[in-house]
Enzyme design. Structure first.
Site, PDB file in Angstrom:
ATOM      1  N   ASP A  55       0.707  -1.203   0.014  1.00  0.00           N
ATOM      2  CA  ASP A  55      -0.079  -0.277  -0.337  1.00  0.00           C
ATOM      3  C   ASP A  55       0.836   1.318   0.020  1.00  0.00           C
ATOM      4  O   ASP A  55       1.887   0.732   0.382  1.00  0.00           O
ATOM      5  CB  ASP A  55      -0.693   0.218   0.820  1.00  0.00           C
ATOM      6  CG  ASP A  55      -2.142   0.742   1.342  1.00  0.00           C
ATOM      7  OD1 ASP A  55      -2.713   1.585   0.084  1.00  0.00           O
ATOM      8  OD2 ASP A  55      -1.732   1.844   2.049  1.00  0.00           O
ATOM      9  N   ASP A  79      -0.489   5.149   0.520  1.00  0.00           N
ATOM     10  CA  ASP A  79      -0.509   6.496   2.460  1.00  0.00           C
ATOM     11  C   ASP A  79      -0.372   5.009   3.465  1.00  0.00           C
ATOM     12  O   ASP A  79      -1.331   4.429   3.376  1.00  0.00           O
ATOM     13  CB  ASP A  79      -2.263   6.430   1.645  1.00  0.00           C
ATOM     14  CG  ASP A  79      -2.033   7.886   0.173  1.00  0.00           C
ATOM     15  OD1 ASP A  79      -1.699   8.147   0.458  1.00  0.00           O
ATOM     16  OD2 ASP A  79      -2.355   7.582  -1.193  1.00  0.00           O
ATOM     17  N   ASP A  95      -0.618  -0.766   6.125  1.00  0.00           N
ATOM     18  CA  ASP A  95      -1.483  -0.124   7.199  1.00  0.00           C
ATOM     19  C   ASP A  95      -2.959  -0.083   7.808  1.00  0.00           C
ATOM     20  O   ASP A  95      -3.676   0.644   9.159  1.00  0.00           O
ATOM     21  CB  ASP A  95      -0.919   1.449   7.702  1.00  0.00           C
ATOM     22  CG  ASP A  95      -2.193   2.715   6.096  1.00  0.00           C
ATOM     23  OD1 ASP A  95      -2.146   2.203   5.352  1.00  0.00           O
ATOM     24  OD2 ASP A  95      -2.207   3.569   6.818  1.00  0.00           O
TER      25      ASP A  95
END
Length: 343
Positions: A27, A29, A226
């Protein structure tokens, strides 16, 4: 290394993750960057992973930017990348739409350039108005300055009975100033106005995993993210292992309380976790141990004792909470135990 997808405890690995897996599906961001700036340790960790032979692919639910723009940004940050290394939810939703509409169909695009480029890549024609005779509506993140009238345009078309697609439904997105509303918040606006439900392509749903596998050819992938409800659940839905890094939106208390589909295989502070093995969590009677820590249940609360790396304490707490949740014990109080860790 044991594959323990969504088991009662985080898995351990005697082998460094860059050796155990051939491809990291990363990922962006909250993992590689936040607010346009590289996250601490990201650049050097990814360079070491690449040098160790791991293929790096960047998988993002953010449909705003094109793969070319994302690759250019990564390269500027010191993470060399090609557009082919980037997979976006815009690409996934464009394939989903193209599978259901004829070539050349007009699509009302509510989003940024990344969405329009992905639609054209699939032979579809993005249009701007409900009056342009679209065959469907596609909604993706359009950035913080998205005009309110765009949501109205989507609503007009959807209320006429057009099918509605969404790149993703992440309610929030990390920014340099904190957590901001994401595409999911915008989707909710249109949902409220229309009463309709979109077909969603992005993580954690299967279309995004399909798009990623098709574009990367990964054989032994590990998802790195995250977010529990997109990255980790997406790995769960795809049947692959995952690494949660604590550099984005998920905190320790949320991880401890995670339901089975949100439990990562591994957890680490940041992307340095790719370069090392992962410590085992073992059961010792009614306690779970990791490093110098032991976690157990006392009354209706989790208890943690020991010393050493606080991350090992978190791993022990997760193992205990997840095991007791599996045994039908829910609602364990974790606040005090988690608060005592300096992560």
């Amino acid at each position: 290394m044991s594959h323990q997808q969504n088991g009662v405890r985080p898995s351990g690995s005697a082998t460094a993750l860059i050796e155990a897996y051939d491809t990291a599906l990363l990922d962006l961001d909250g993992v590689v960057y936040a607010g346009g700036e590289a996250i601490v340790h990201a650049v050097e960790s990814l360079a070491a992973a690449r040098a160790g032979g791991m293929h790096l692919a960047y998988v993002t639910n953010n449909a705003l930017r094109t793969p070319d723009a994302v690759a250019e940004h990564l390269t500027e940050l010191g993470v060399p990348a090609e557009p082919s290394d980037v997979i976006t939810s815009a690409q996934a939703v464009a394939r989903l739409v193209a599978d259901q509409l004829p070539p050349g169909a007009r699509v009302l695009a509510i989003g940024g350039e990344g969405l329009r480029v992905a639609l054209r890549e699939r032979g579809l024609e993005p249009v701007e108005s409900a009056e342009d005779d679209p065959a469907a509506v596609v909604q993706g993140y359009g950035g913080p300055d998205m005009a309110w009238g765009r949501f109205a345009e989507a609503s007009y078309a959807i209320r006429r009975g057009l099918p509605w697609f969404a790149s993703n439904t992440d309610l929030t997105i990390p920014s340099a100033r904190g957590i901001a509303p994401g595409n999911g918040a915008a989707v909710e606006v249109v949902r409220i106005a229309t009463g309709a439900e979109p077909q969603v392509a992005g993580k954690p749903l299967p279309p995004m995993h399909r798009e990623t596998v098709l574009r990367t050819g990964a054989k032994r992938p590990i998802v790195v993210g995250d977010r529990l409800d997109t990255d980790i659940e997406g790995a769960f839905n795809g049947g692959v292992d995952s690494l949660l890094v604590l550099t984005g939106v998920t905190d320790a208390a949320q991880l401890v309380a995670a339901p089975p589909e949100h439990r990562p295989t591994y957890v680490d502070r940041d992307l340095r976790g790719l370069l090392t093995g992962q410590p085992e969590v073992s059961r010792d009677g009614d306690a779970y141990r990791c490093g110098g820590w032991a976690a157990s249940v006392r009354g209706d609360a989790l208890a943690l004792e020991g010393e050493g790396d606080a991350l090992d304490g978190l791993r022990a707490l997760c193992a205990t909470a997840w095991a007791f949740a599996g045994a039908g014990v829910c609602g364990l109080e974790a606040g005090k135990a988690v608060a005592g860790l300096q992560l």
